[in-house]
Write a protein that holds these residues in place. Structure first.
Motif, short mmCIF file in Angstrom:
data_model
loop_
_atom_site.label_atom_id
_atom_site.label_comp_id
_atom_site.label_asym_id
_atom_site.label_seq_id
_atom_site.Cartn_x
_atom_site.Cartn_y
_atom_site.Cartn_z
N GLY A 122 0.79 -1.23 0.00
CA GLY A 122 0.00 0.00 0.00
C GLY A 122 0.81 1.27 0.00
N LYS A 123 2.14 1.16 -0.14
CA LYS A 123 3.00 2.34 -0.22
C LYS A 123 3.95 2.16 -1.40
N MET A 124 4.19 3.26 -2.12
CA MET A 124 5.01 3.14 -3.33
C MET A 124 5.64 4.47 -3.69
N HIS A 125 6.87 4.43 -4.16
CA HIS A 125 7.50 5.60 -4.76
C HIS A 125 7.08 5.66 -6.23
N ALA A 126 5.91 6.23 -6.45
CA ALA A 126 5.33 6.30 -7.79
C ALA A 126 5.52 7.67 -8.43
N CYS A 127 6.35 8.52 -7.83
CA CYS A 127 6.56 9.86 -8.37
C CYS A 127 8.04 10.20 -8.51
N GLY A 128 8.91 9.29 -8.11
CA GLY A 128 10.33 9.50 -8.31
C GLY A 128 11.04 10.25 -7.22
N HIS A 129 10.40 10.40 -6.05
CA HIS A 129 11.08 11.11 -4.97
C HIS A 129 12.30 10.33 -4.48
N ASP A 130 12.29 9.01 -4.68
CA ASP A 130 13.48 8.22 -4.38
C ASP A 130 14.66 8.68 -5.23
N GLY A 131 14.39 8.94 -6.52
CA GLY A 131 15.44 9.44 -7.41
C GLY A 131 15.86 10.85 -7.08
N HIS A 132 14.90 11.70 -6.70
CA HIS A 132 15.24 13.08 -6.35
C HIS A 132 16.17 13.09 -5.14
N THR A 133 15.84 12.26 -4.14
CA THR A 133 16.67 12.18 -2.94
C THR A 133 18.07 11.69 -3.29
N ALA A 134 18.13 10.66 -4.14
CA ALA A 134 19.44 10.10 -4.51
C ALA A 134 20.28 11.12 -5.28
N MET A 135 19.66 11.85 -6.21
CA MET A 135 20.43 12.82 -6.99
C MET A 135 21.00 13.92 -6.10
N LEU A 136 20.21 14.39 -5.13
CA LEU A 136 20.71 15.44 -4.26
C LEU A 136 21.79 14.91 -3.33
N LEU A 137 21.64 13.67 -2.88
CA LEU A 137 22.72 13.06 -2.10
C LEU A 137 23.99 12.95 -2.95
N GLY A 138 23.84 12.57 -4.20
CA GLY A 138 25.00 12.47 -5.08
C GLY A 138 25.69 13.80 -5.27
N GLY A 171 12.15 9.99 -19.79
CA GLY A 171 11.92 9.04 -20.87
C GLY A 171 10.47 9.07 -21.33
N PRO A 172 10.09 8.16 -22.22
CA PRO A 172 8.81 8.27 -22.91
C PRO A 172 7.58 8.00 -22.07
N GLY A 173 7.70 7.36 -20.92
CA GLY A 173 6.52 7.09 -20.11
C GLY A 173 5.69 5.94 -20.61
N THR A 174 6.27 5.06 -21.42
CA THR A 174 5.54 3.91 -21.93
C THR A 174 5.50 2.80 -20.89
N GLY A 175 4.56 1.88 -21.08
CA GLY A 175 4.45 0.74 -20.17
C GLY A 175 4.04 1.11 -18.77
N GLY A 176 3.32 2.21 -18.62
CA GLY A 176 2.86 2.62 -17.30
C GLY A 176 3.85 3.45 -16.52
N CYS A 177 4.98 3.81 -17.14
CA CYS A 177 6.00 4.56 -16.41
C CYS A 177 5.66 6.05 -16.42
N THR A 178 4.48 6.37 -15.91
CA THR A 178 4.04 7.75 -15.75
C THR A 178 3.83 8.03 -14.27
N LEU A 179 3.84 9.29 -13.91
CA LEU A 179 3.76 9.67 -12.51
C LEU A 179 2.47 9.16 -11.88
N HIS A 180 2.56 8.69 -10.65
CA HIS A 180 1.44 8.22 -9.85
C HIS A 180 0.78 6.99 -10.46
N ASN A 181 1.54 6.20 -11.20
CA ASN A 181 1.05 4.97 -11.80
C ASN A 181 1.67 3.78 -11.06
N PRO A 182 0.92 2.70 -10.81
CA PRO A 182 1.48 1.57 -10.05
C PRO A 182 2.62 0.83 -10.74
#
Length: 391
Positions: free
Chosen positions: A98-114, A353-364
């Motif tokens: 019931g919890k998911m990083h479906a908006c990329g905040h995991d990536g945002h955090t990692a980029m700023l750490l980097g 990227g293109p967002g194909t295959g469900g890779c769009t924001l807030h998508n499971p």
């Protein structure tokens, strides 16, 4: 215009990718980002930054000083996830039902750490870089809470900058524009009170369902018939709750939805129009209608000077032809808006990227594209170097 600075070579890229995926596998919701905050604070401490915790409960701020200048820049990443069941099956899928990083905040955090790690190892700038890891972007306004907790009093940055990955924009491209880039959002709840009665005897009551249905239809005219055609807003009814029995016309109907707009005056026009429709439809049906507006995030509006500065930085990193400066803003909302009301700054979109295959924001089926890690770190590092140049 081709890039004028090379993308950074990150000797720790594999480790950074693993950190991103670890955060993805352990998503946490608003103000409950305890594990993520522990990871961020431990990493910043390991890099040698000055670390501050407890701002907006789980917020973390890292401070890196170089040279002698007192000038200060703020860089922000969001840390929270969404209450969504992940449908991906790759190894780093969510471990928390019931919890998911479906908006990329995991990536945002990692980029700023980097970026913090790279600059700590090569502090070739003159001033103070403030790395802001913010909780509760998705729904609870964590940026506003950090500000209320004294973020900018404790760290008086000259300007603040944010970044979001953006499916639909190719990898290696970045959107940077002055003015509105994300809409403000306002929820509404409309209560329609009629007079309940037997479904076989509707003449004995006031039908709240019919009244509510008329209102749903009428609300679709708010934008098209009350705003200048060149202005933008969206009014969406997202809930219609009424009744429990098949043979009873209910006493009450509740409608809920959202308003999206870019300008306060447009928001005001929309609200007054909704109130006017509610009053008229109530009178026409002999019902009572009350409306409540829940003002949430304001519009995200980039300041002109800082947006132009970021355009130059992005052009140097990605090449001028890969910097998008004239595309439509999004009707989605973003609480970085609160920071931009306090400080000048700029919020950019980095192509995911293109967002194909469900890779769009807030998508499971969404996942952050790890190709962006080097791109995002390079942008952040060059931004700091250009904002706080060495003499």
């Amino acid at each position: 215009m081709p890039p004028t600075v090379p993308l950074l070579e990150l000797p720790f890229l594999a480790e950074l990718t693993a950190q991103r995926r670890d955060i993805h596998a352990h998503p946490e919701l608003a103000f409950d980002e305890n594990r993520t905050a522990d990871l961020v604070a431990a990493e910043l401490t390991r890099y040698g930054l000055e670390v501050h915790r407890g701002i907006a409960k789980t917020g973390v701020v890292g401070v890196l000083r170089a040279g002698t200048s007192g000038r200060m820049i703020g860089l922000r990443a969001d840390m929270d996830a969404l209450p969504l069941c992940e449908m991906n099956e790759f190894p780093h899928h969510s471990r928390y039902q019931g919890k998911m990083h479906a908006c990329g905040h995991d990536g945002h955090t990692a980029m700023l750490l980097g970026a913090a790690r790279y600059l700590a190892g090569q502090p070739d700038f003159d001033g103070i870089a403030v790395f802001i890891f913010q909780p509760a972007e998705e729904a609870e306004g964590g940026a506003a809470v950090m500000i209320e907790d004294g973020l900018f009093e404790r760290f008086p940055v000259e300007a603040v900058f944010g970044l979001h990955n953006w499916p639909g924009i190719p990898v290696g491209q970045m959107m940077v524009m002055p003015g509105p880039v994300m809409a403000g959002t306002c929820g509404f709840e409309i209560t329609v009170r009629g007079h309940g009665c037997h479904a076989a005897m509707p003449h004995q009551g006031v039908d709240a369902i019919v009244t509510g249905a008329q209102l749903v239809q009428a609300l679709q005219t708010v934008v098209s018939r009350n705003l200048h055609p060149c202005e933008s807003a969206v009014v969406s009814v997202t809930q219609f709750h009424a009744g429990e029995a098949w043979n009873v016309i209910p006493e009450e109907v509740v409608l809920r939805g959202t308003i999206r707009s870019f300008k306060p005056e447009v928001q005001e026009t929309v609200e007054r129009s909704i109130e006017r429709l509610c009053s008229g439809i109530a009178a026409a049906n002999g019902a009572q209608i009350n409306v409540h507006f829940d003002h949430r995030y304001p519009a995200t509006v980039n300041s002109t000077n800082e947006a132009h500065f970021c355009q130059r930085v992005a052009a140097e990193v990605f090449g001028g032809e890969h910097v998008l400066t004239d595309i439509l803003p999004s009707m989605g909302a973003e609480d970085f808006a609160y920071m931009l009301r306090e400080k000048p700054g700029c919020y950019v979109w980095l192509g995911n990227g293109p967002g194909t295959g469900g890779c769009t924001l807030h998508n499971p089926h969404y996942d952050f594209n790890d190709e962006l890690l080097t791109l995002g770190v390079s942008y952040w590092v060059h931004l700091v170097r250009r904002f706080l140049p060495k003499a």
